[in-house]
Design a protein around this motif. Sequence first.
Motif, PDB file in Angstrom:
ATOM      1  N   MET A  87     105.412 -48.551  26.574  1.00 46.97           N
ATOM      2  CA  MET A  87     104.002 -48.699  26.226  1.00 46.97           C
ATOM      3  C   MET A  87     103.472 -49.966  26.882  1.00 46.97           C
ATOM      4  N   ARG A  88     102.493 -49.780  27.798  1.00 45.36           N
ATOM      5  CA  ARG A  88     101.941 -50.933  28.508  1.00 45.36           C
ATOM      6  C   ARG A  88     100.431 -51.030  28.387  1.00 45.36           C
ATOM      7  N   ARG A  89      99.741 -49.867  28.358  1.00 42.45           N
ATOM      8  CA  ARG A  89      98.282 -49.872  28.433  1.00 42.45           C
ATOM      9  C   ARG A  89      97.682 -49.043  27.298  1.00 42.45           C
ATOM     10  N   VAL A  90      96.618 -49.575  26.708  1.00 39.14           N
ATOM     11  CA  VAL A  90      95.914 -48.925  25.605  1.00 39.14           C
ATOM     12  C   VAL A  90      94.435 -48.894  25.957  1.00 39.14           C
ATOM     13  N   LEU A  91      93.791 -47.756  25.672  1.00 45.07           N
ATOM     14  CA  LEU A  91      92.344 -47.615  25.855  1.00 45.07           C
ATOM     15  C   LEU A  91      91.714 -47.327  24.503  1.00 45.07           C
ATOM     16  N   VAL A  92      90.657 -48.066  24.169  1.00 52.41           N
ATOM     17  CA  VAL A  92      89.909 -47.845  22.935  1.00 52.41           C
ATOM     18  C   VAL A  92      88.526 -47.318  23.310  1.00 52.41           C
ATOM     19  N   VAL A  93      88.166 -46.149  22.771  1.00 49.67           N
ATOM     20  CA  VAL A  93      86.886 -45.506  23.081  1.00 49.67           C
ATOM     21  C   VAL A  93      86.045 -45.456  21.814  1.00 49.67           C
ATOM     22  N   THR A  94      84.869 -46.095  21.852  1.00 49.86           N
ATOM     23  CA  THR A  94      83.975 -46.086  20.700  1.00 49.86           C
ATOM     24  C   THR A  94      82.530 -45.876  21.165  1.00 49.86           C
ATOM     25  N   ALA A  95      81.647 -45.641  20.204  1.00 42.95           N
ATOM     26  CA  ALA A  95      80.257 -45.367  20.523  1.00 42.95           C
ATOM     27  C   ALA A  95      79.463 -46.635  20.810  1.00 42.95           C
ATOM     28  N   HIS A  96      79.588 -47.654  19.942  1.00 46.54           N
ATOM     29  CA  HIS A  96      78.703 -48.822  19.980  1.00 46.54           C
ATOM     30  C   HIS A  96      79.495 -50.119  20.099  1.00 46.54           C
ATOM     31  N   PRO A  97      78.877 -51.168  20.634  1.00 45.11           N
ATOM     32  CA  PRO A  97      79.429 -52.493  20.433  1.00 45.11           C
ATOM     33  C   PRO A  97      79.576 -52.754  18.931  1.00 45.11           C
ATOM     34  N   ASP A  98      80.656 -53.314  18.541  1.00 44.84           N
ATOM     35  CA  ASP A  98      81.114 -53.678  17.188  1.00 44.84           C
ATOM     36  C   ASP A  98      81.928 -52.581  16.510  1.00 44.84           C
ATOM     37  N   ASP A  99      81.860 -51.318  16.986  1.00 50.14           N
ATOM     38  CA  ASP A  99      82.650 -50.259  16.343  1.00 50.14           C
ATOM     39  C   ASP A  99      84.148 -50.558  16.406  1.00 50.14           C
ATOM     40  N   VAL A 100      84.611 -50.996  17.564  1.00 47.27           N
ATOM     41  CA  VAL A 100      86.034 -51.282  17.691  1.00 47.27           C
ATOM     42  C   VAL A 100      86.440 -52.419  16.770  1.00 47.27           C
ATOM     43  N   ASP A 101      85.540 -53.369  16.551  1.00 48.49           N
ATOM     44  CA  ASP A 101      85.889 -54.520  15.717  1.00 48.49           C
ATOM     45  C   ASP A 101      85.946 -54.139  14.242  1.00 48.49           C
ATOM     46  N   PHE A 102      85.036 -53.274  13.806  1.00 53.23           N
ATOM     47  CA  PHE A 102      85.141 -52.762  12.443  1.00 53.23           C
ATOM     48  C   PHE A 102      86.390 -51.904  12.279  1.00 53.23           C
ATOM     49  N   THR A 117      92.009 -51.998  27.076  1.00 56.78           N
ATOM     50  CA  THR A 117      90.685 -51.835  27.669  1.00 56.78           C
ATOM     51  C   THR A 117      89.756 -51.213  26.642  1.00 56.78           C
ATOM     52  N   TYR A 118      88.510 -51.702  26.591  1.00 60.93           N
ATOM     53  CA  TYR A 118      87.494 -51.095  25.740  1.00 60.93           C
ATOM     54  C   TYR A 118      86.564 -50.238  26.590  1.00 60.93           C
ATOM     55  N   CYS A 119      86.286 -49.032  26.115  1.00 55.66           N
ATOM     56  CA  CYS A 119      85.296 -48.153  26.719  1.00 55.66           C
ATOM     57  C   CYS A 119      84.223 -47.894  25.660  1.00 55.66           C
ATOM     58  N   ILE A 120      83.043 -48.478  25.845  1.00 52.04           N
ATOM     59  CA  ILE A 120      81.948 -48.373  24.886  1.00 52.04           C
ATOM     60  C   ILE A 120      80.922 -47.401  25.458  1.00 52.04           C
ATOM     61  N   CYS A 121      80.627 -46.340  24.739  1.00 50.94           N
ATOM     62  CA  CYS A 121      79.820 -45.260  25.314  1.00 50.94           C
ATOM     63  C   CYS A 121      78.338 -45.602  25.432  1.00 50.94           C
ATOM     64  N   THR A 122      77.840 -46.520  24.605  1.00 44.48           N
ATOM     65  CA  THR A 122      76.433 -46.938  24.689  1.00 44.48           C
ATOM     66  C   THR A 122      76.382 -48.441  24.912  1.00 44.48           C
ATOM     67  N   HIS A 131      75.391 -44.508  27.862  1.00 44.52           N
ATOM     68  CA  HIS A 131      74.733 -43.353  27.262  1.00 44.52           C
ATOM     69  C   HIS A 131      73.754 -43.847  26.196  1.00 44.52           C
ATOM     70  N   PRO A 132      72.685 -43.098  25.913  1.00 41.53           N
ATOM     71  CA  PRO A 132      71.620 -43.601  25.037  1.00 41.53           C
ATOM     72  C   PRO A 132      72.073 -43.784  23.593  1.00 41.53           C
ATOM     73  N   ASP A 133      71.877 -44.984  23.088  1.00 40.85           N
ATOM     74  CA  ASP A 133      72.264 -45.313  21.717  1.00 40.85           C
ATOM     75  C   ASP A 133      71.421 -44.496  20.739  1.00 40.85           C
ATOM     76  N   GLY A 134      72.088 -43.880  19.770  1.00 40.49           N
ATOM     77  CA  GLY A 134      71.417 -43.062  18.777  1.00 40.49           C
ATOM     78  C   GLY A 134      71.232 -41.624  19.193  1.00 40.49           C
ATOM     79  N   MET A 135      71.592 -41.299  20.433  1.00 40.29           N
ATOM     80  CA  MET A 135      71.413 -39.939  20.943  1.00 40.29           C
ATOM     81  C   MET A 135      72.663 -39.422  21.655  1.00 40.29           C
ATOM     82  N   VAL A 136      73.820 -39.972  21.314  1.00 36.95           N
ATOM     83  CA  VAL A 136      75.066 -39.547  21.965  1.00 36.95           C
ATOM     84  C   VAL A 136      75.387 -38.113  21.557  1.00 36.95           C
TER      85      VAL A 136
END
Length: 235
Positions: free
Chosen positions: A1-16, A33-38, A79-84
Amino acid sequence: MRRVLVVTAHPDDVDFGSAGTVAAFTDAGLDVTYCICTNGEAGGSDRAMTRGEMAALRQDEQRAAAAVVGVSDVRFLGHPDGMVQTTLELRRDISRVIRQVRPERVLTQSPERNLEFIFASHPDHLATGEAAVDAVYPDARNPFAHPELLDVEGLEPWTVPELWIMGPGGQDAGVAVDTTSTVERKVAALMCHKSQMPDPDSTAQRIRDWAGGNAVLAGLPEGSSAELFRVIRIP
């Protein structure tokens, strides 16, 4: 295990949802790596601020929060926040990041609505979770899915062996990550999102209480903290 990707909708989602776990991962030497959709432009309550200004602020806040838990690679899909929605375009964009990062583990939000905890079931969260699951299987591993990724961008398919869904898992699928040593870094990461924190002290205490409750569910010693996930192994 070397690499992890976190995919969330908004900034702060991963932190919660998983910043304590992310801190544990980076402490163990994993690249995250963080991938934030909006860009988070629909967040906050300051009506005097333009949505473009809010987006830029929230991106800066997310990068600062990521640094607290040892993450420097933060990507925003715009991607547009609130319209994903779970569109082919969103699936393609997440698949692109998976093929670029080539993670052995992907963390994302649940695509299932939780009526007992409605805040976790924001429509953007549900759509992002569904699209991330679709990107993990079958899109990112299929050379014929989104052919432009391979034919134009030269991104070879990638099979993700593990998918972690934030939140409690089933009896046989649940994993608890002990975050006792990292919970305060999770709190510190959340405090970076100043534009979203009208009452930071209350938020910090709520996070500590949630983490303690998770530890009780996981059977960890009194005074412990934890984050919970449902884990799917993918052959």
